[in-house]
Design an enzyme around this catalytic site. Structure first.
Site, PDB file in Angstrom:
ATOM      1  N   THR A 185       9.072  -3.888   1.161  1.00 24.35           N
ATOM      2  CA  THR A 185       9.518  -2.198   0.949  1.00 24.35           C
ATOM      3  C   THR A 185      10.693  -2.055   1.778  1.00 24.35           C
ATOM      4  O   THR A 185      10.866  -2.535   2.956  1.00 24.35           O
ATOM      5  CB  THR A 185       8.503  -1.355   1.195  1.00 24.35           C
ATOM      6  OG1 THR A 185       9.246   0.070   0.919  1.00 24.35           O
ATOM      7  CG2 THR A 185       7.996  -1.368   2.298  1.00 24.35           C
ATOM      8  N   LYS A 195       3.133  -3.301   5.295  1.00 26.32           N
ATOM      9  CA  LYS A 195       4.209  -4.078   4.766  1.00 26.32           C
ATOM     10  C   LYS A 195       4.968  -4.809   6.088  1.00 26.32           C
ATOM     11  O   LYS A 195       5.570  -5.701   6.411  1.00 26.32           O
ATOM     12  CB  LYS A 195       5.268  -3.429   3.955  1.00 26.32           C
ATOM     13  CG  LYS A 195       4.701  -2.883   2.672  1.00 26.32           C
ATOM     14  CD  LYS A 195       4.606  -3.992   1.802  1.00 26.32           C
ATOM     15  CE  LYS A 195       3.899  -3.656   0.686  1.00 26.32           C
ATOM     16  NZ  LYS A 195       3.862  -4.654  -0.443  1.00 26.32           N
ATOM     17  N   SER A 227       4.338   5.407   6.937  1.00 22.88           N
ATOM     18  CA  SER A 227       3.089   5.548   6.611  1.00 22.88           C
ATOM     19  C   SER A 227       1.968   4.394   6.856  1.00 22.88           C
ATOM     20  O   SER A 227       2.684   3.401   7.041  1.00 22.88           O
ATOM     21  CB  SER A 227       2.889   5.903   4.898  1.00 22.88           C
ATOM     22  OG  SER A 227       3.263   4.795   4.362  1.00 22.88           O
ATOM     23  N   TYR A 264       0.674   2.614   4.679  1.00 23.59           N
ATOM     24  CA  TYR A 264       1.230   1.632   3.617  1.00 23.59           C
ATOM     25  C   TYR A 264       2.480   0.872   4.133  1.00 23.59           C
ATOM     26  O   TYR A 264       2.309  -0.356   4.322  1.00 23.59           O
ATOM     27  CB  TYR A 264       1.263   2.389   2.366  1.00 23.59           C
ATOM     28  CG  TYR A 264       2.498   1.610   1.387  1.00 23.59           C
ATOM     29  CD1 TYR A 264       1.891   0.349   0.921  1.00 23.59           C
ATOM     30  CD2 TYR A 264       3.680   1.772   1.439  1.00 23.59           C
ATOM     31  CE1 TYR A 264       2.924  -0.251   0.311  1.00 23.59           C
ATOM     32  CE2 TYR A 264       4.513   1.421   0.656  1.00 23.59           C
ATOM     33  CZ  TYR A 264       4.058   0.142   0.145  1.00 23.59           C
ATOM     34  OH  TYR A 264       5.026  -0.613  -0.422  1.00 23.59           O
ATOM     35  N   HIS A 265       3.411   1.777   4.674  1.00 18.78           N
ATOM     36  CA  HIS A 265       4.526   0.945   4.992  1.00 18.78           C
ATOM     37  C   HIS A 265       4.294   0.047   6.395  1.00 18.78           C
ATOM     38  O   HIS A 265       4.927  -0.836   6.449  1.00 18.78           O
ATOM     39  CB  HIS A 265       5.556   2.070   5.329  1.00 18.78           C
ATOM     40  CG  HIS A 265       6.184   2.758   4.136  1.00 18.78           C
ATOM     41  ND1 HIS A 265       5.596   3.842   3.681  1.00 18.78           N
ATOM     42  CD2 HIS A 265       7.083   2.248   3.197  1.00 18.78           C
ATOM     43  CE1 HIS A 265       6.699   4.024   2.426  1.00 18.78           C
ATOM     44  NE2 HIS A 265       7.281   3.313   2.140  1.00 18.78           N
TER      45      HIS A 265
HETATM   46  P1  NAD Z   1       0.580  -1.287  -8.587  1.00 21.04           P
HETATM   47  O1  NAD Z   1      -0.368  -0.593  -7.685  1.00 21.04           O
HETATM   48  O2  NAD Z   1       0.764  -0.907  -9.782  1.00 21.04           O
HETATM   49  O3  NAD Z   1      -0.013  -2.769  -8.607  1.00 21.04           O
HETATM   50  C1  NAD Z   1      -0.533  -3.555  -7.605  1.00 21.04           C
HETATM   51  C2  NAD Z   1      -1.366  -4.413  -8.420  1.00 21.04           C
HETATM   52  O4  NAD Z   1      -2.067  -5.194  -7.573  1.00 21.04           O
HETATM   53  C3  NAD Z   1      -2.561  -3.706  -9.145  1.00 21.04           C
HETATM   54  O5  NAD Z   1      -2.630  -4.245 -10.509  1.00 21.04           O
HETATM   55  C4  NAD Z   1      -3.703  -4.286  -8.517  1.00 21.04           C
HETATM   56  O6  NAD Z   1      -4.918  -4.071  -9.225  1.00 21.04           O
HETATM   57  C5  NAD Z   1      -3.483  -5.333  -7.789  1.00 21.04           C
HETATM   58  N1  NAD Z   1      -4.213  -5.516  -6.437  1.00 21.04           N
HETATM   59  C6  NAD Z   1      -4.089  -4.677  -5.272  1.00 21.04           C
HETATM   60  N2  NAD Z   1      -4.882  -5.375  -4.363  1.00 21.04           N
HETATM   61  C7  NAD Z   1      -5.674  -6.498  -4.925  1.00 21.04           C
HETATM   62  C8  NAD Z   1      -6.270  -7.559  -4.378  1.00 21.04           C
HETATM   63  N3  NAD Z   1      -6.835  -7.378  -3.052  1.00 21.04           N
HETATM   64  N4  NAD Z   1      -6.504  -8.547  -5.168  1.00 21.04           N
HETATM   65  C9  NAD Z   1      -5.978  -8.688  -6.384  1.00 21.04           C
HETATM   66  N5  NAD Z   1      -5.278  -7.696  -7.106  1.00 21.04           N
HETATM   67  C10 NAD Z   1      -4.819  -6.602  -6.249  1.00 21.04           C
HETATM   68  O7  NAD Z   1       1.771  -1.257  -7.750  1.00 21.04           O
HETATM   69  P2  NAD Z   1       3.385  -1.903  -8.179  1.00 21.04           P
HETATM   70  O8  NAD Z   1       4.118  -0.548  -8.303  1.00 21.04           O
HETATM   71  O9  NAD Z   1       3.397  -2.796  -9.164  1.00 21.04           O
HETATM   72  O10 NAD Z   1       3.822  -2.446  -6.707  1.00 21.04           O
HETATM   73  C11 NAD Z   1       3.638  -3.889  -6.495  1.00 21.04           C
HETATM   74  C12 NAD Z   1       4.281  -4.272  -5.318  1.00 21.04           C
HETATM   75  O11 NAD Z   1       5.684  -4.029  -5.174  1.00 21.04           O
HETATM   76  C13 NAD Z   1       3.490  -3.600  -4.168  1.00 21.04           C
HETATM   77  O12 NAD Z   1       3.264  -4.569  -3.192  1.00 21.04           O
HETATM   78  C14 NAD Z   1       4.370  -2.528  -3.828  1.00 21.04           C
HETATM   79  O13 NAD Z   1       4.328  -2.622  -2.281  1.00 21.04           O
HETATM   80  C15 NAD Z   1       5.731  -3.105  -4.182  1.00 21.04           C
HETATM   81  N6  NAD Z   1       6.819  -2.148  -4.074  1.00 21.04           N
HETATM   82  C16 NAD Z   1       6.586  -1.217  -5.141  1.00 21.04           C
HETATM   83  C17 NAD Z   1       7.506  -0.396  -5.375  1.00 21.04           C
HETATM   84  C18 NAD Z   1       7.530   0.876  -6.496  1.00 21.04           C
HETATM   85  O14 NAD Z   1       8.163   1.901  -6.717  1.00 21.04           O
HETATM   86  N7  NAD Z   1       6.584   0.759  -7.292  1.00 21.04           N
HETATM   87  C19 NAD Z   1       8.557  -0.311  -4.514  1.00 21.04           C
HETATM   88  C20 NAD Z   1       8.715  -1.098  -3.449  1.00 21.04           C
HETATM   89  C21 NAD Z   1       7.901  -2.137  -3.334  1.00 21.04           C
HETATM   90  N1  USQ Z   2       9.252  13.336  -2.693  1.00 22.07           N
HETATM   91  C1  USQ Z   2       9.550  14.489  -3.231  1.00 22.07           C
HETATM   92  N2  USQ Z   2       8.838  15.180  -4.220  1.00 22.07           N
HETATM   93  C2  USQ Z   2       7.876  14.597  -4.885  1.00 22.07           C
HETATM   94  C3  USQ Z   2       7.521  13.231  -4.300  1.00 22.07           C
HETATM   95  C4  USQ Z   2       8.274  12.725  -3.432  1.00 22.07           C
HETATM   96  O1  USQ Z   2      10.381  15.083  -2.584  1.00 22.07           O
HETATM   97  O2  USQ Z   2       7.396  14.927  -5.755  1.00 22.07           O
HETATM   98  C5  USQ Z   2       9.979  12.617  -1.728  1.00 22.07           C
HETATM   99  C6  USQ Z   2       9.148  11.911  -0.390  1.00 22.07           C
HETATM  100  O3  USQ Z   2       8.959  13.196   0.256  1.00 22.07           O
HETATM  101  C7  USQ Z   2       9.722  11.077  -0.118  1.00 22.07           C
HETATM  102  C8  USQ Z   2      10.870  10.327  -1.147  1.00 22.07           C
HETATM  103  O4  USQ Z   2      10.580  11.489  -2.110  1.00 22.07           O
HETATM  104  O5  USQ Z   2      10.849  11.373   0.909  1.00 22.07           O
HETATM  105  C9  USQ Z   2      10.349   9.336  -1.812  1.00 22.07           C
HETATM  106  O6  USQ Z   2       8.782   9.296  -2.090  1.00 22.07           O
HETATM  107  P1  USQ Z   2       8.293   8.592  -3.428  1.00 22.07           P
HETATM  108  O7  USQ Z   2       6.781   8.582  -3.176  1.00 22.07           O
HETATM  109  O8  USQ Z   2       9.040   8.250  -4.389  1.00 22.07           O
HETATM  110  O9  USQ Z   2       8.302   6.946  -2.523  1.00 22.07           O
HETATM  111  P2  USQ Z   2       7.292   6.262  -1.196  1.00 22.07           P
HETATM  112  O10 USQ Z   2       6.423   7.102  -0.775  1.00 22.07           O
HETATM  113  O11 USQ Z   2       8.366   5.815  -0.434  1.00 22.07           O
HETATM  114  O12 USQ Z   2       6.843   4.847  -1.911  1.00 22.07           O
HETATM  115  C10 USQ Z   2       7.615   4.145  -3.172  1.00 22.07           C
HETATM  116  C11 USQ Z   2       6.560   3.411  -3.656  1.00 22.07           C
HETATM  117  C12 USQ Z   2       6.254   2.306  -2.541  1.00 22.07           C
HETATM  118  C13 USQ Z   2       7.473   1.675  -1.925  1.00 22.07           C
HETATM  119  C14 USQ Z   2       8.567   2.657  -1.581  1.00 22.07           C
HETATM  120  C15 USQ Z   2       9.775   2.062  -1.614  1.00 22.07           C
HETATM  121  O13 USQ Z   2       5.168   3.863  -3.657  1.00 22.07           O
HETATM  122  O14 USQ Z   2       5.356   1.234  -2.935  1.00 22.07           O
HETATM  123  O15 USQ Z   2       7.316   0.714  -0.847  1.00 22.07           O
HETATM  124  O16 USQ Z   2       8.649   3.602  -2.876  1.00 22.07           O
HETATM  125  S1  USQ Z   2      10.665   2.530  -0.195  1.00 22.07           S
HETATM  126  O17 USQ Z   2      10.702   4.214  -0.293  1.00 22.07           O
HETATM  127  O18 USQ Z   2      12.005   2.090  -0.404  1.00 22.07           O
HETATM  128  O19 USQ Z   2      10.221   2.349   0.995  1.00 22.07           O
END
Ligand code: NAD
Ligand code: USQ
Length: 405
Positions: free
Chosen positions: A149, A197, A191, A193-194
């Site tokens: 991320t 990563k 967070s 979560y972050h």
């Molecule tokens: P998602 O939650 O939709 O998909 C994740 C999938 O992984 C799910 O299907 C879940 O069931 C599976 N999973 C989780 N833990 C597992 C485990 N222990 N064993 C097997 N399967 C498991 O998430 P996404 O939005 O598709 O994101 C995928 C990846 O991309 C994540 O690692 C996330 O951090 C990264 N990412 C997502 C975004 C975004 O905006 N969605 C942005 C940046 C990075």
């Molecule tokens: N935000 C608002 N209003 C909302 C929701 C979010 O103002 O209703 C703001 C948040 O406070 C934050 C920004 O929008 O400042 C982004 O929030 P987000 O929920 O869109 O994104 P984030 O929590 O950072 O997480 C998402 C994905 C995560 C991925 C990350 C990429 O869920 O898996 O890693 O985006 S990044 O942000 O580049 O780290």
């Protein structure tokens, strides 16, 4: 590298993983999805659901075969806890490439309570480590592609263009000679979560150095949109659309909020600038990463997977202008800077041929059309962001105390 690879996609039932599996299958690769379906279980735990009606994995895979003739394999394995099953599968598949999407990915969910913090750390760190350790134990040589991320870099607004993973540092040596070193960009997660990563990065650094694994870590921005060329082929292939306060990401939330007549929930002043990428470009980037494994040089290849940056406020204003939606500036449930600037290098993907889709290209409309089609499925009480970063931010439904602009 073989044209048609054996690819294991961990987390292939999720928002990014599913369209990636279809795209790589369409390109002729042999795909096996490994997923424990925990994302579907968390929907049940939260009482939320994808706005789009996603089919079961079995229905999805049958629809893909019926539509294209391609077969995608599936194994329901928890990669964090079912190590023996994982090893058995990997020894049978002997994947050329492992793509790892399988982590708990929502920052608000990871901050909900101690239980979700512990789950996120346990799931994400153990899962990543098990995949690396199993590859070494079995003597396999996969190209390991991980979805990281942009958030590992933090949003400190120090004026630097964020480089791709490594920061050159210049240190005076004993003889006053200046020595240059490339170090992992200092992490600054916002967070739990972050944080996971950021910790993943050290696991990769170690396994690349110690076991010479070839690892690509993709530092991805916020993904928006829902459909790709392949998920559009049949209704049963439709991708997820998260809009709830934990899993919904900001741009998709605003697009659906406008459709259902909910004020756009801008946190604080909306001065947070973030990196974005459309889901169609996510799958293209994954195909490019798979086709271009790094050299076996002991160093992790880190690529920034994003196409443009925007402030939350400017996105809300853009959507309000086109839809007539009201913007509500609400108390920020997160612990983050009120305003930040962001400049990011994405040179590698551009040099590999990525032609970015930008907000200007009409796909905002397409995403809103998808949201409108399924708006009747929206549970309005799932829209507010109720997960707070600290105890003293915990007054209740933070997003509902909006001030109209
Ligand atoms: P998602 O939650 O939709 O998909 C994740 C999938 O992984 C799910 O299907 C879940 O069931 C599976 N999973 C989780 N833990 C597992 C485990 N222990 N064993 C097997 N399967 C498991 O998430 P996404 O939005 O598709 O994101 C995928 C990846 O991309 C994540 O690692 C996330 O951090 C990264 N990412 C997502 C975004 C975004 O905006 N969605 C942005 C940046 C990075
Ligand atoms: N935000 C608002 N209003 C909302 C929701 C979010 O103002 O209703 C703001 C948040 O406070 C934050 C920004 O929008 O400042 C982004 O929030 P987000 O929920 O869109 O994104 P984030 O929590 O950072 O997480 C998402 C994905 C995560 C991925 C990350 C990429 O869920 O898996 O890693 O985006 S990044 O942000 O580049 O780290």
């Amino acid at each position: 590298m073989a044209q048609n690879q054996n690819i294991m996609i961990v987390g292939g039932d999720g928002f990014c993983g599913w369209p990636t599996a279809l795209h790589l299958s369409q390109l002729g690769h042999n795909i096996t999805i490994v997923d424990n379906l925990s994302r579907r279980r968390i929907d049940e735990e939260l009482g939320a659901d994808s706005l789009t009606p996603i089919a079961s994995v079995e229905q999805r895979l049958a629809a893909w075969k019926e539509t294209t003739g391609h077969v995608i394999g599936f194994a329901k394995i928890d990669v964090a806890h079912e190590y023996e099953s994982l090893v058995e599968l990997m020894s049978m598949l002997r994947p050329d490439t492992i793509i790892h999407f399988g982590e708990q990915r929502a920052a608000p969910y990871s901050m909900k309570s101690v239980s979700q913090k512990r789950y996120t750390v346990d799931n994400n760190i153990s899962g990543t480590h098990n995949l690396l350790a199993a590859s070494v134990e079995l003597g396999l040589d996969p190209h390991f592609v991980h979805l990281g991320t942009m958030g590992v870099y933090g949003y400190d607004d120090d004026g630097l263009e964020i480089p791709e993973g490594y920061l050159p540092v210049y240190v005076p040596g004993d003889d006053k000679q200046i020595m240059k070193r490339d170090i992992l960009y200092p992490t600054n997660p916002g967070s739990v979560y972050h944080l996971t990563k950021s910790m993943d990065q050290l696991l990769f650094q170690f396994y690349a150095k110690n076991d010479r694994l070839r690892i690509t870590d993709l530092h991805q921005g916020i993904v928006w949109g829902t459909q790709t060329e392949e998920t559009k082929l049949d209704e049963r292939l439709i991708n997820r659309f998260d809009y709830d306060g934990d899993y919904g990401t900001v741009l998709n939330r605003f697009l659906m909020q406008a459709v259902v007549g909910h004020p756009l929930t801008v946190h604080g002043t909306g001065g947070q600038t973030r990196a974005f990428i459309h889901i169609q470009d996510t799958v293209k980037c994954l195909a490019l990463a798979v086709a271009n494994p790094p050299a076996r040089d002991g160093k992790v290849a880190i690529l920034n997977q994003m196409t443009e940056t925007h402030s939350v406020r400017s996105l809300a204003q853009l959507i309000a202008k086109t839809s007539g939606a009201r913007v509500a500036y609400v108390d920020n449930p997160r612990n983050e800077a009120a305003e930040n600037d962001l400049r990011v290098s994405n040179r590698t993907f551009l040099s590999l041929g990525l032609n970015p889709i930008t907000l200007a290209e009409g796909l905002l409309d397409e995403t809103q059309q998808v949201a409108a089609k399924y708006a009747r499925r929206c549970k309005r009480d799932m829209i507010p962001c109720v997960s707070t970063w600290t105890d003293n931010q915990r007054p209740g439904l933070v997003c509902q105390a909006g001030r109209a602009a």
